[in-house]
Design a protein around this motif. Structure first.
Motif, mmCIF file in Angstrom:
data_model
loop_
_atom_site.group_PDB
_atom_site.id
_atom_site.type_symbol
_atom_site.label_atom_id
_atom_site.label_comp_id
_atom_site.label_asym_id
_atom_site.label_seq_id
_atom_site.Cartn_x
_atom_site.Cartn_y
_atom_site.Cartn_z
ATOM 1 N N ASP A 172 0.833 -1.208 0.000
ATOM 2 C CA ASP A 172 0.000 0.000 0.000
ATOM 3 C C ASP A 172 0.864 1.253 0.000
ATOM 4 O OD1 ASP A 172 -2.268 -1.480 -0.042
ATOM 5 O OD2 ASP A 172 -2.739 -1.289 2.088
ATOM 6 N N ARG A 173 1.959 1.219 0.747
ATOM 7 C CA ARG A 173 2.849 2.383 0.762
ATOM 8 C C ARG A 173 3.514 2.569 -0.603
ATOM 9 N NH1 ARG A 173 3.772 0.388 6.029
ATOM 10 N NH2 ARG A 173 5.613 -0.811 5.376
ATOM 11 N N ILE A 174 3.820 1.450 -1.265
ATOM 12 C CA ILE A 174 4.384 1.545 -2.617
ATOM 13 C C ILE A 174 3.371 2.159 -3.570
ATOM 14 C CG2 ILE A 174 5.199 0.192 -4.591
ATOM 15 C CD1 ILE A 174 6.409 -1.780 -2.606
ATOM 16 N N LEU A 175 2.104 1.725 -3.449
ATOM 17 C CA LEU A 175 1.070 2.227 -4.342
ATOM 18 C C LEU A 175 0.837 3.724 -4.160
ATOM 19 C CD1 LEU A 175 -1.543 -0.691 -4.153
ATOM 20 C CD2 LEU A 175 -0.224 0.015 -6.151
ATOM 21 N N ARG A 176 1.065 4.220 -2.950
ATOM 22 C CA ARG A 176 0.810 5.645 -2.699
ATOM 23 C C ARG A 176 1.738 6.527 -3.534
ATOM 24 N NH1 ARG A 176 0.522 3.940 2.910
ATOM 25 N NH2 ARG A 176 -1.653 3.788 3.546
ATOM 26 N N TRP A 177 2.973 6.087 -3.720
ATOM 27 C CA TRP A 177 3.887 6.914 -4.517
ATOM 28 C C TRP A 177 4.097 6.378 -5.929
ATOM 29 C CZ3 TRP A 177 7.923 4.137 -6.320
ATOM 30 C CH2 TRP A 177 8.411 3.053 -5.553
#
Length: 831
Positions: free
Chosen positions: A431-436
């Motif tokens: 999810d953190r990867i998808l945010r950026w």
């Protein structure tokens, strides 16, 4: 009553052999079909029919006969229609062969009584291509087998809707309207896109020959109109999600699709106005249409993945037959109206709506929905029955002890829904990867376009390259890699009687190298039987039992329950104790001015003088445990309890030993009894006389030594140790599921389910790693290729679609392989 000779007691038609019967206070009634029996039951529940023999005098009976629901003669029943024979060859069977039949389950809305279910069954069984239709009134479900050569699921639902009921797939009942809109949206977009592509081929001819302005206009404006419809109508759901993501600062794949589509569209509109033939309306239309196609295929595949889960979530009955003084045989009402203490009736083919005790009758029950065990179990008077079990045979009246969310089924569904909503540690990272990811992909696309311009390429080439990078970078595969696997894993676990409270348990299982077991209620059955009472004069056995039962009043510990039951069996009235205080391993209070303590030897040993008698030898078949009682710091009584090893515990321990896991047993019981269990199961380490916090300290000591221990207990009394462990596993003992502090609950109470979970966890984690590896590899290769200008937007959107479908297909393979394997092999622990 005097029915017609040899005829149905309701309609008078001839009886089949064997006939269908129902018992009432004035005798046994015979019916020609289940529908007549259900209608007769409905008539008996009518307010104007208190006497079964006078049912023909009711207004309801006369209205049913007038409407044709109850036929007056055999001629009134129309014969089922025969399917037309094919032009050549023999006619097919009415429902196809057994080889080509497929199962179908539909959710029905609008059924008011059991007769409604019979009407639906009768209509379906008369339809060519349908076989074995069963409509369950209590769960609002109809299940049948159908031949896809003769009839489709939509035709079955349409047939039911013509009867006046609303029918839809269980996973689509709420979203049926939206899915129909999506299908229409895709159909319109696909039709217009095909026309856009045909006109675009004509327009491409302008690159090889000179077109006049009128020709360009005649080709361009229809392209503009059709592409605009596809963009704004077909892509509306995409833009709506884009806007929501932007507002929530969580841009997703829809944002990249929106940017790419509108970039190509606006560039094409500008060229259209200037009279240029460099139009990319075909790219816009294909982009939107292929995304809609991908989402449709994804939704269908996700439905297959959720199929088993929906079967569990649809177990809750919507209606219940409550027994009252006015209607001792039961009368249907909404299941929400059932209250604790009510008496309800469950008959063959129905699902128990609540937990309770059987008051009368006997049934053969299928508990596989809760435990994963397919073997039917007999439940009779005095036995407990749990919500969610399906009645295969028989008829029982049950007193409800737990209803709604407090019942076993309600607790299970709440835990499953909560587990589906939680995210694992790995999912948090993605999810953190998808945010950026989206901002980075947008920046790369912009850089690719600007790089083209800087290298001297045309604006058209720069725009196409930027759009291609944005489209092929869509992280939809990354976004579904873990959620789909989570649904599949929880669904497969539920089918096998494994209730997963926390999806992180799948991740933790691969690191476990030690198993610590509680003794009582985990390795043993926990069904303590009071076998002997020894007392010191002048205290009698009856007084000691009365005092023990009084102190243990309200306790849910197996010792307290058995002491109270033993006092009840012997007719001993519990003594009244005051100043009662509960500790982790005992209870203290005052009785007739004297201090009394009862509990484990370690609890009482600190206040008594001397030693008590040797408890004697321990044997695996009858594992003896002691509970002591003291009066004024003097030993007053010894209570001996027998227990037995839990079936399957020896196989489970042998499996863990074979795989190299470290094992140990801990218990609040005496050291002798604990060691006896350890010897019987070949467990190398055993520790008795431990308080709950001592068990937790033992878990932490293993962790300090570099081990990753799993704790297996009853879920209630071992809460501190379970919370401290790396994998908390509880053996369900019938207590409230919400109180069990565990990541995984063995609903069948069989320790061999540990083996099933370890294997399933390994499969789930492998699929997650494969899905993530594929998505990262895809982006690592596709984005540089797109930035180099080697792809077109159409190829990019196809690649994006295939990446998502590959992840979905890999997850579907998890379900197929799990079904075929039986889940019986787990890998060895690390180290």
């Amino acid at each position: 009553m005097t029915p017609p000779s040899g005829g149905c007691d309701l309609c008078g038609l001839p009886l089949p052999t064997p006939s269908i019967t129902a018992d009432y206070p004035d005798g046994r009634y015979r019916f020609c079909c289940i529908g007549c029996r259900q209608v007769f039951a409905m008539l008996m529940e009518a307010a104007d029919a208190p006497d079964p023999a006078r049912f023909r005098e009711t207004d309801l009976f006369r209205n049913c006969q007038a409407l044709g629901i109850i036929p007056a003669a055999a001629e009134d029943i129309p014969p089922p229609p025969s399917p037309p024979a094919p032009a050549d060859g023999p006619p097919p069977s009415p429902a196809g062969t057994s080889e080509d039949l497929l199962p179908l389950q539909l959710k029905i809305d609008g059924m008011w009584c059991p007769a409604c279910a019979w009407v639906i069954e009768a209509a379906l069984e008369q339809q060519a291509g349908i076989r074995e239709a069963v409509c369950n009134f209590s769960t609002d479900r109809v299940v049948c087998s159908y031949s896809p050569r003769l009839i489709s699921p939509d035709a079955v639902a349409t047939l039911i809707r013509r009867l006046g009921y609303r029918a839809a797939r269980p996973d689509a009942s709420v979203e049926a309207t939206e899915r129909k809109k999506d299908l229409i949206r895709f159909g319109v977009s696909a039709f217009l896109t095909m026309n856009v592509m045909m006109l675009s081929f004509g327009l491409y001819g302008g690159f090889f020959s000179q077109f006049g302005r009128e020709t360009i206009r005649n080709l361009s404006w229809p392209l503009f109109i059709m592409a605009s419809i596809v963009l704004f109508y077909g892509g509306y759901p995409i833009y709506r999600r884009t806007l929501s993501g932007v507002v929530a600062a969580a841009a997703g794949m829809e944002t990249l699709i929106t940017l790419g589509a509108f970039s190509a569209y606006l560039y094409s509109v500008a060229n259209l106005i200037s009279g240029s033939i460099h139009l990319y309306f075909d790219t816009v239309s294909m982009l939107i249409t292929l995304v809609l196609l991908g989402k449709a295929l994804e939704t269908k595949a996700k439905g297959e993945i959720r199929e088993g889960l929906e079967a569990i979530l649809s177990l809750r009955p919507t209606k219940v037959r409550i027994c009252t003084e006015g209607f001792p045989g039961g009368r249907y009402m909404a299941a929400e109206g059932l209250r604790k203490g009510d008496v309800f009736r469950v008959i063959e083919g129905e699902t128990a709506p609540a937990d309770g005790v059987v008051l009368t009758g006997s049934v053969l029950a299928d508990e596989s929905s809760l435990t994963g065990e397919a073997r039917p179990i007999r439940r009779k008077t005095g036995d407990r029955i749990r919500s969610g079990v399906h009645i295969l045979q028989g008829d029982v009246s049950v007193r409800a002890d737990a209803v709604g969310e407090d019942a076993t089924l309600g607790q299970m569904l709440a835990i499953i829904e909560r587990a589906l909503a939680t995210r694992s540690r790995l999912e948090g990272k993605t999810d953190r990867i998808l945010r950026w990811f989206v901002p980075v992909a947008t920046s790369l696309a912009l850089a690719a376009g600007l790089g083209c311009l800087a290298a001297g390429h045309s604006p058209e080439t720069a725009m196409v390259r930027a759009v291609t990078v944005m489209v092929i970078s869509c992280p939809c595969a990354l976004g579904i890699a873990i959620p789909l696997t989570r649904v599949a894993g929880i669904s497969l676990a539920g089918r096998r009687g494994l209730l997963v409270r926390d999806f992180s348990a799948f991740e933790s299982a691969g690191d476990i190298d030690a198993f610590v077991f509680d003794k009582t209620g985990t390795l043993t059955l926990g069904r303590w039987r009071l076998s002997e009472i020894r007392t010191a004069a002048p205290l009698s056995r009856e007084t000691a039992l009365a005092l023990a039962a009084g102190l243990e009043a309200g306790s849910d510990h197996p010792v307290g329950v058995e002491l109270r039951k033993s006092a009840e069996r012997k007719g001993v009235t519990p003594a009244e104790a005051t100043q009662v205080r509960r500790f982790d391993n005992g209870i203290s209070g005052r009785w007739k001015g004297r201090e009394v303590r009862i509990g484990a030897p370690a609890f009482v040993a600190g206040v008594i003088e001397g030693k008590w008698a040797d408890p004697g030898p321990e044997t695996p078949a009858d594992l003896q445990s002691m509970v002591l009682m003291s009066l004024d710091d003097r030993l007053a009584a010894v209570f001996r309890f027998g227990d037995a090893l839990r079936p399957g515990s020896a196989d489970a321990l042998a499996f863990l030993k074979q795989r190299g896991f470290f094992t140990a047993v801990v218990s609040g019981d005496g050291q002798d009894a604990t060691e006896a269990v350890a010897r019987a199961l070949h467990i190398p380490e055993a520790y008795g006389n431990l308080l709950p916090q001592d068990k937790a300290a033992f878990i932490r000591s293993l962790q300090k030594n570099g081990r990753r221990p799993a704790m297996v207990g009853d879920g209630v009394n071992d809460a501190p140790a379970l919370a401290a462990s790396d994998l908390a596993t509880a053996v369900h003992s019938g207590s409230h599921l919400g109180r069990e502090a565990a990541d995984v609950i063995l609903m069948r109470g069989d320790l061999t389910q540990i083996r099933d979970f370890l294997d399933l966890a390994g499969r789930v984690q492998r699929k997650i790693r494969q899905n993530l590896a594929f998505t990262f590899l895809y982006n690592a290769i596709a984005i540089p290729v797109a930035m180099a200008g080697l792809l077109t937007p159409i190829v990019a959107v196809c690649a994006m679609l295939m990446s998502s479908l590959s992840v979905i297909g890999n997850t579907l393979h998890l379900i197929g392989s799990a079904k075929n394997s039986g889940l019986r092999v787990a890998k060895s622990p690390k180290g």
